[in-house]
Design a protein around this motif. Structure first.
Motif, PDB file in Angstrom:
ATOM      1  N   TYR A   1       0.733  -1.173   0.171  1.00  0.00           N
ATOM      2  CA  TYR A   1      -0.105   0.041  -0.047  1.00  0.00           C
ATOM      3  C   TYR A   1       1.011   1.224   0.019  1.00  0.00           C
ATOM      4  O   TYR A   1       0.474   2.110  -0.720  1.00  0.00           O
ATOM      5  CB  TYR A   1      -0.711   0.084   1.382  1.00  0.00           C
ATOM      6  N   GLN A   2       1.916   1.415   0.791  1.00  0.00           N
ATOM      7  CA  GLN A   2       2.793   2.464   0.986  1.00  0.00           C
ATOM      8  C   GLN A   2       3.309   2.586  -0.638  1.00  0.00           C
ATOM      9  O   GLN A   2       3.699   3.654  -0.674  1.00  0.00           O
ATOM     10  CB  GLN A   2       3.903   2.164   2.015  1.00  0.00           C
ATOM     11  N   GLU A   3       3.824   1.462  -1.080  1.00  0.00           N
ATOM     12  CA  GLU A   3       4.682   1.436  -2.386  1.00  0.00           C
ATOM     13  C   GLU A   3       3.651   2.125  -3.399  1.00  0.00           C
ATOM     14  O   GLU A   3       4.167   3.033  -4.145  1.00  0.00           O
ATOM     15  CB  GLU A   3       5.119   0.079  -2.796  1.00  0.00           C
ATOM     16  N   ILE A   4       2.436   1.756  -3.452  1.00  0.00           N
ATOM     17  CA  ILE A   4       1.148   2.355  -4.336  1.00  0.00           C
ATOM     18  C   ILE A   4       1.269   3.841  -4.149  1.00  0.00           C
ATOM     19  O   ILE A   4       1.135   4.570  -4.807  1.00  0.00           O
ATOM     20  CB  ILE A   4       0.086   1.642  -4.381  1.00  0.00           C
ATOM     21  N   MET A   5       1.370   4.370  -2.875  1.00  0.00           N
ATOM     22  CA  MET A   5       0.952   5.467  -2.571  1.00  0.00           C
ATOM     23  C   MET A   5       2.024   6.661  -2.809  1.00  0.00           C
ATOM     24  O   MET A   5       2.068   7.773  -3.219  1.00  0.00           O
ATOM     25  CB  MET A   5       0.902   5.811  -0.895  1.00  0.00           C
ATOM     26  N   ARG A   6       3.408   5.856  -3.074  1.00  0.00           N
ATOM     27  CA  ARG A   6       4.422   6.594  -3.420  1.00  0.00           C
ATOM     28  C   ARG A   6       4.667   6.842  -4.748  1.00  0.00           C
ATOM     29  O   ARG A   6       5.435   7.760  -5.324  1.00  0.00           O
ATOM     30  CB  ARG A   6       5.841   5.928  -2.691  1.00  0.00           C
ATOM     31  N   MET A   7       3.893   6.283  -5.567  1.00  0.00           N
ATOM     32  CA  MET A   7       3.821   6.023  -7.048  1.00  0.00           C
ATOM     33  C   MET A   7       3.410   7.457  -7.644  1.00  0.00           C
ATOM     34  O   MET A   7       2.508   8.027  -6.980  1.00  0.00           O
ATOM     35  CB  MET A   7       3.170   5.330  -7.742  1.00  0.00           C
ATOM     36  N   GLN A   8       4.295   7.911  -8.447  1.00  0.00           N
ATOM     37  CA  GLN A   8       3.624   9.356  -9.135  1.00  0.00           C
ATOM     38  C   GLN A   8       2.593   8.988 -10.443  1.00  0.00           C
ATOM     39  O   GLN A   8       3.008   8.029 -11.263  1.00  0.00           O
ATOM     40  CB  GLN A   8       4.802  10.180  -9.537  1.00  0.00           C
ATOM     41  N   VAL A   9       1.568   9.667 -10.382  1.00  0.00           N
ATOM     42  CA  VAL A   9       0.545   9.309 -11.557  1.00  0.00           C
ATOM     43  C   VAL A   9       0.828  10.178 -12.545  1.00  0.00           C
ATOM     44  O   VAL A   9       1.043  11.695 -12.415  1.00  0.00           O
ATOM     45  CB  VAL A   9      -0.856   9.092 -11.067  1.00  0.00           C
TER      46      VAL A   9
END
Length: 100
Positions: A92-100
Motif C-alpha cells: 500500500y505504501q509503495e502504491i501511495m509513493r507512485m507518481q501518477v
C-alpha cells in the motif's frame, strides 16, 4: 463483411488422472472472504491455546506436549498473519509513493 470475435471455449479433460487434475473445481473465494476465514482460524487457534493453558494451570492436563503444540500452532498462525499485514502495508505504501 462482419468479423465475428473469437470465442474462447474452455478445455475440458475427459480422461481420469491419479494426480487429481480431473477433480471438480472448488468454489473460488474472494480475497476478503479468504482473509476473514484466515483471521477467524488464527483467532480460534489463539483461543484454543489459552484454553489449553488454563487447563494445564488447573491440573487437568497430564500431557504437557498438547499445550506446547497448541501454543506453537497459535504462534505460527499469528506470525503468518503479522507478515501478511506487513506485506500488505508495504504494498500500500509503495502504491501511495507512485507518481501518477
Amino acid at each position: 463483411m462482419e468479423i465475428a470475435p473469437l470465442a474462447m471455449t474452455p478445455v475440458s479433460m475427459h480422461a481420469t488422472s491419479h494426480l487429481g487434475e480431473t477433480q471438480e473445481p472448488k468454489e473460488v473465494q474472494s480475497f476478503g472472504q479468504y482473509l476473514t476465514a484466515a483471521l477467524k482460524k488464527t483467532n480460534a487457534l489463539q483461543l484454543e491455546s489459552d484454553r489449553q493453558n488454563a487447563l494445564l494451570a488447573a491440573g487437568r492436563i497430564e500431557d504437557v506436549s498438547q499445550v506446547v503444540i497448541a501454543a506453537q500452532k497459535a504462534d505460527i498462525a499469528l506470525q503468518l498473519t503479522l507478515q501478511m499485514r506487513n506485506r500488505a502495508m508495504s504494498a500500500y505504501q509503495e502504491i501511495m509513493r507512485m507518481q501518477v
